[in-house]
Design a protein around this motif. Structure first.
Motif, PDB file in Angstrom:
ATOM      1  N   HIS A  45     -11.016  36.345   2.579  1.00  0.00           N
ATOM      2  CA  HIS A  45     -10.771  35.225   3.473  1.00  0.00           C
ATOM      3  C   HIS A  45     -12.100  34.696   3.987  1.00  0.00           C
ATOM      4  O   HIS A  45     -13.128  35.378   3.951  1.00  0.00           O
ATOM      5  CB  HIS A  45      -9.873  35.632   4.640  1.00  0.00           C
ATOM      6  N   ASP A  64      -7.947  31.038   2.853  1.00  0.00           N
ATOM      7  CA  ASP A  64      -7.628  32.097   1.905  1.00  0.00           C
ATOM      8  C   ASP A  64      -8.503  31.959   0.667  1.00  0.00           C
ATOM      9  O   ASP A  64      -8.529  30.902   0.036  1.00  0.00           O
ATOM     10  CB  ASP A  64      -6.142  31.992   1.534  1.00  0.00           C
ATOM     11  N   THR A  76      -4.911  29.722   5.668  1.00  0.00           N
ATOM     12  CA  THR A  76      -3.944  30.783   5.922  1.00  0.00           C
ATOM     13  C   THR A  76      -3.146  30.391   7.159  1.00  0.00           C
ATOM     14  O   THR A  76      -2.940  29.207   7.429  1.00  0.00           O
ATOM     15  CB  THR A  76      -4.653  32.133   6.118  1.00  0.00           C
TER      16      THR A  76
END
Length: 315
Positions: A45, A64, A76
């Motif tokens: 991430h 992400d 995300t």
């Protein structure tokens, strides 16, 4: 391990608008700019955080990285908006677009197994218009090891002079030749610099709107460009403030006619005794003022309190 990058802010002294069409323009990097720190962390991430000049978070987002095989980053679970005055979705999408463009230019960018914590820090207020976007793009380009001009043009519009300022620590001339940037460092350090001031007009100007308005005009560039080029060259060798003021006045008159818009002096400061020049898109951000020891008091009395001497602004 942490890696850091830094880019200078910018001010366009001559050639606003017409720099897009190949005018020889004078620009200066500012002592203000933006830094970018990148730290590797576990997990696929990218945690992004943007700080203002006071060190306060004004934007944050998590992307992400596990789906980067298709060369696109996805958000995300959206984080809270730390600054209700901004459109968080718009900022997030713009940043994601820049990062995705960087990945297209360098497919190995963000392909490592680790994730990242990234902090972008301004040392000037975003509304000043000194290049919060261009400094960000130049920093990301350094991180991604891609060409900053290409990243700029793939992400936004513009001439690219702001990227040149981001990369140089002295005044420059900038000119597009066959759509390619020509950058030269120049010894622009006027003897009358202590009589020059940059004054913020208390209003952020949208550069993209200014460019669109300029593009809507029908222009005789064969006549206009040589005039601007000559002014730029003469300003570089100017040794007296009175001569500098005359050149500023000529430049303002040319751009005023192009835009069919009164100069900033005609509109707001007709009683000012010195010379005033707009910088960048007309209607906001900073102006350059040639004045004297009473200049700061004049503008303060009119409600303008961000007054920065030339020597405190320019690298």
């Amino acid at each position: 391990m942490m890696t850091s990058f830094y880019s200078n802010g910018k001010l366009l002294i001559t050639g606003e608008y017409v720099v897009l069409d190949g005018a020889l323009s004078l620009a200066v990097p500012t002592v203000y700019g933006q830094s970018l720190s990148v730290k590797s962390v576990q997990g696929r991430h990218l945690n992004w955080k943007s700080l203002d000049e006071k060190g306060k978070v004004w934007f944050q987002e998590t992307y992400d990285l596990s789906s980067t095989g298709n060369n696109t980053l996805q958000v995300t679970t959206p984080t809270d908006n730390p600054n209700p005055s901004i459109n968080k979705a718009e900022v997030s999408n713009t940043l994601r677009s820049i990062l995705n463009e960087a990945k297209k230019l360098n497919p190995s960018f963000l392909k490592e197994e680790d994730g990242y914590e990234v902090t972008s820090s301004l040392n000037f207020p975003r509304e000043w218009g000194l290049g919060s976007s261009s400094t960000l793009i130049n920093n990301i380009a350094q991180w991604a090891k891609v060409d900053a001009y290409t990243l700029l043009w793939n992400s936004f519009s513009g001439s690219g002079y702001d990227i040149a300022c981001a990369q140089n620590n002295s005044p420059i001339t900038y000119q597009l030749k066959d759509k390619q940037p020509t950058v030269k460092t120049v010894p622009f350090d006027p003897s009358f610099r202590n009589e020059l001031y940059f004054i913020y007009l208390n209003e952020k100007q949208n550069s993209r709107e200014g460019i669109a308005a300029y593009r809507s005009k029908e222009l005789d560039l064969y006549t206009i460009l040589p005039k601007i080029n000559s002014i730029t060259q003469r300003i570089l060798t100017c040794t007296k403030r009175q001569q500098f003021e005359k050149l500023i006045h000529k430049h303002e008159a040319i751009i005023s006619e192009i835009l069919d818009t009164p100069t900033v002096k005609e509109q707001f400061f007709p009683d000012f005794k010195g010379a005033i020049k707009s910088l960048g898109a007309w209607g906001g951000d900073f102006i350059l003022v040639a004045g004297n020891k009473n200049t700061a008091d004049y503008f303060r009395d009119k409600g303008y309190h961000t007054i920065i001497p030339y020597t405190k602004m320019v690298r």
